[in-house]
Motif scaffolding. Structure first.
Motif, PDB file in Angstrom:
ATOM      1  N   GLU A 153       6.398  32.964  29.473  1.00  0.00           N
ATOM      2  CA  GLU A 153       5.240  33.742  29.936  1.00  0.00           C
ATOM      3  C   GLU A 153       4.112  33.643  28.907  1.00  0.00           C
ATOM      4  OE1 GLU A 153       2.732  35.072  31.769  1.00  0.00           O
ATOM      5  OE2 GLU A 153       4.529  35.607  32.926  1.00  0.00           O
ATOM      6  N   LYS A 155       0.002  37.946  27.572  1.00  0.00           N
ATOM      7  CA  LYS A 155       0.499  39.161  26.939  1.00  0.00           C
ATOM      8  C   LYS A 155       0.560  40.336  27.913  1.00  0.00           C
ATOM      9  CE  LYS A 155       1.055  37.293  22.906  1.00  0.00           C
ATOM     10  NZ  LYS A 155       2.442  37.024  22.407  1.00  0.00           N
ATOM     11  N   GLN A 166      10.748  31.299  34.744  1.00  0.00           N
ATOM     12  CA  GLN A 166       9.319  31.020  34.592  1.00  0.00           C
ATOM     13  C   GLN A 166       8.601  31.523  35.839  1.00  0.00           C
ATOM     14  OE1 GLN A 166       8.611  26.976  33.462  1.00  0.00           O
ATOM     15  NE2 GLN A 166       6.452  27.318  32.984  1.00  0.00           N
ATOM     16  N   GLN A 219       6.662  43.089  31.810  1.00  0.00           N
ATOM     17  CA  GLN A 219       8.055  42.658  31.899  1.00  0.00           C
ATOM     18  C   GLN A 219       8.907  43.424  30.899  1.00  0.00           C
ATOM     19  OE1 GLN A 219       7.369  38.511  31.130  1.00  0.00           O
ATOM     20  NE2 GLN A 219       6.373  38.194  33.121  1.00  0.00           N
ATOM     21  N   ALA A 220       8.401  43.597  29.695  1.00  0.00           N
ATOM     22  CA  ALA A 220       9.163  44.328  28.677  1.00  0.00           C
ATOM     23  C   ALA A 220       9.430  45.762  29.119  1.00  0.00           C
ATOM     24  CB  ALA A 220       8.395  44.313  27.355  1.00  0.00           C
ATOM     25  N   GLU A 247      14.141  37.519  25.442  1.00  0.00           N
ATOM     26  CA  GLU A 247      13.115  37.028  24.533  1.00  0.00           C
ATOM     27  C   GLU A 247      12.089  36.254  25.349  1.00  0.00           C
ATOM     28  OE1 GLU A 247      14.445  34.803  21.183  1.00  0.00           O
ATOM     29  OE2 GLU A 247      15.911  36.319  20.545  1.00  0.00           O
ATOM     30  N   TRP A 248      10.873  36.197  24.825  1.00  0.00           N
ATOM     31  CA  TRP A 248       9.788  35.516  25.531  1.00  0.00           C
ATOM     32  C   TRP A 248       9.372  34.259  24.776  1.00  0.00           C
ATOM     33  CZ3 TRP A 248      10.709  40.584  25.805  1.00  0.00           C
ATOM     34  CH2 TRP A 248      10.593  41.203  27.053  1.00  0.00           C
ATOM     35  N   ARG A 249       8.939  33.274  25.543  1.00  0.00           N
ATOM     36  CA  ARG A 249       8.342  32.064  24.988  1.00  0.00           C
ATOM     37  C   ARG A 249       7.008  31.836  25.699  1.00  0.00           C
ATOM     38  NH1 ARG A 249      11.740  33.352  22.103  1.00  0.00           N
ATOM     39  NH2 ARG A 249      13.504  32.177  21.278  1.00  0.00           N
ATOM     40  N   ASP A 250       6.027  31.372  24.942  1.00  0.00           N
ATOM     41  CA  ASP A 250       4.698  31.192  25.512  1.00  0.00           C
ATOM     42  C   ASP A 250       4.597  29.977  26.425  1.00  0.00           C
ATOM     43  OD1 ASP A 250       3.805  33.423  24.178  1.00  0.00           O
ATOM     44  OD2 ASP A 250       3.021  32.293  22.470  1.00  0.00           O
ATOM     45  N   ARG A 267      15.682  34.169  28.762  1.00  0.00           N
ATOM     46  CA  ARG A 267      14.394  33.779  28.191  1.00  0.00           C
ATOM     47  C   ARG A 267      13.355  33.741  29.313  1.00  0.00           C
ATOM     48  NH1 ARG A 267      16.941  35.179  24.701  1.00  0.00           N
ATOM     49  NH2 ARG A 267      17.730  34.048  22.901  1.00  0.00           N
ATOM     50  N   GLN A 315       3.711  39.907  29.762  1.00  0.00           N
ATOM     51  CA  GLN A 315       4.842  40.154  28.862  1.00  0.00           C
ATOM     52  C   GLN A 315       5.064  41.653  28.680  1.00  0.00           C
ATOM     53  OE1 GLN A 315       4.858  38.181  25.081  1.00  0.00           O
ATOM     54  NE2 GLN A 315       4.477  36.144  25.935  1.00  0.00           N
TER      55      GLN A 315
END
Length: 415
Positions: free
Chosen positions: A138, A141, A106, A147-148, A159-162, A135, A144
């Motif tokens: 983030e 967008k 995080q 990072q991607a 994978e991302w989580r909001d 995971r 994200q």
């Protein structure tokens, strides 16, 4: 006097008159206050940093490193990630090498730390790499996307989580570096009539501080802990101090971070088994609220310069406050987590290196300089502390990073 050398309600220098920063964000905050009345500093700080379109982080204007606004562990280069990868491998082994192991990060910024960790684990521990899921929590967008791009070679692992709430329960590690210091804080001030909260208001289009009674129940509870810590310090330094002495001198200003406590509540429901490792700068409670720290710890940074006020460069500058670690650890224990370690970064990384021959042997000059920056007490080694929390892990298990650490609960003043 407030932390910026001005009486409550005064403008903060010529730069405040100019109201620098993101004009749209400034207008949004100003109009909200006009419509709804003064706001807590925590609300103001949340907008300045995390407004979903115009905040410092959400907009993507945040930059770290020598060409950015501040310097942190990841700015040193890949060595920090490689060192932590060694600790992550040890944790995976300690947990019995589960075949479904998750690292949650995080505050990942542009993904540099994740890239360094994944490269090191792929090279040094293929078995863990095969079992690993990464995971990133983030909400924004724009970050994200960055990072991607940085982690494109690992797209089958990431994978991302909001949010923490959107994260599935997991076995593994939660890691953060300079996350907690950026969570919104309340400002409180000691007055002859007791503690009050500093709110942000508007006068003649300028943002100003005003003081109001504390009404938030959670804030009242934390203020009682501030008073208790202050009282103990008074008793230690003034043997003749009467019980009627004020907890802090009038005009003493400090921060209370309720957002961190809420964050611990949310996180504790997600870690089924494993560790949290938080790197940040701060103090134990009694150090945090020492009488000589009368201006608090709030810092506003842009382009490696300290600004005079949180009303400077709104949305274009970083706002942070040191972490009060004792309350974080106490809240973790309330949620069933165990304090598994607490030390400064110097001792933590020294412990890791002592158990990892690849870092303690002959190293090239570039890595040697990086290591010195991370460990030396006058550089980052004493600036940062490391807190470890454990869930469903044998208490006899000690991580290498805490090999040279003193008792964690004693260091935090929890005994």
């Amino acid at each position: 006097m407030n932390p910026f050398g001005l009486r409550s309600g005064q403008a903060v220098g010529r730069s405040l008159l100019l109201q620098t920063g993101d004009r749209v964000l400034i207008d949004l905050i100003r109009e909200h206050i006009r419509a709804n009345g003064p706001v807590s500093f925590a609300w103001f700080m949340e907008q300045a940093l995390y407004h979903p379109r115009f905040g410092y982080y959400a907009s993507g204007r945040c930059q770290i490193g020598r060409r950015g606004d501040y310097f942190t562990n990841v700015s040193v280069g890949p060595l920090f990630g490689r060192l932590l990868a060694a600790q992550f491998v040890e944790i995976w082994t300690t947990l019995g090498k589960p075949d479904d192991f998750t690292i949650v990060e995080q505050g990942a910024h542009h993904g540099e730390f994740a890239a360094d960790v994944l490269k090191s684990i792929r090279e040094k521990s293929p078995e863990l790499f095969s079992a690993l899921r990464y995971r990133i929590v983030e909400p924004f967008k724009v970050l994200q996307g960055r990072q991607a791009q940085k982690l494109s070679q690992f797209d089958n692992k990431i994978e991302w989580r909001d949010s923490i709430d959107a994260l599935e329960p997991f076995v593994g590690i939660h890691f953060s570096n300079e996350l907690l210091d950026s969570l919104p804080v309340h400002l409180i001030v000691s007055t002859p009539d007791g503690w009050q909260e500093k709110f942000v208001s508007v006068e003649d289009d300028r943002f100003v501080f005003i003081e109001q009674p504390i009404v938030d129940p959670a804030l009242k509870t934390q203020v009682k802990k501030v008073e208790a810590a202050s009282r103990r310090l008074w008793e230690e330094t003034r043997q003749d101090a009467a019980s009627t002495l004020p907890a802090q001198p009038a005009g003493y200003i400090t921060e209370v971070n309720l957002a961190t406590l809420d964050w611990i509540d949310a996180f504790s429901a997600k870690l089924a088994r494993g560790y949290l490792l938080a790197f940040d700068y701060g103090y134990s409670r009694e150090e945090f609220y020492a009488a000589d720290r009368r201006g608090g710890t709030l810092q506003i940074r842009a382009q490696h310069h300290l600004l005079n006020s949180p009303f400077d460069a709104i949305g274009d500058s970083d706002i942070s406050a040191h972490v009060e670690w004792t309350s974080v650890a106490e809240r973790a224990e309330t949620n069933g987590l165990r304090v598994a370690g607490f030390t400064d970064q110097h001792h933590f990384l020294t412990g890791l290196i002592s158990e990892s021959p690849e870092f303690s042997g002959n190293v090239d000059p570039k890595r040697k300089r990086a290591l010195q920056t991370l460990i030396h007490p006058e550089m980052l080694g004493r600036r940062f502390q490391v807190l470890a929390l454990a869930q469903n892990v044998d208490s006899a298990t000690a991580l290498s990073g805490f090999k040279f650490a003193r008792d964690a609960r004693a260091a935090l003043g929890m005994l």
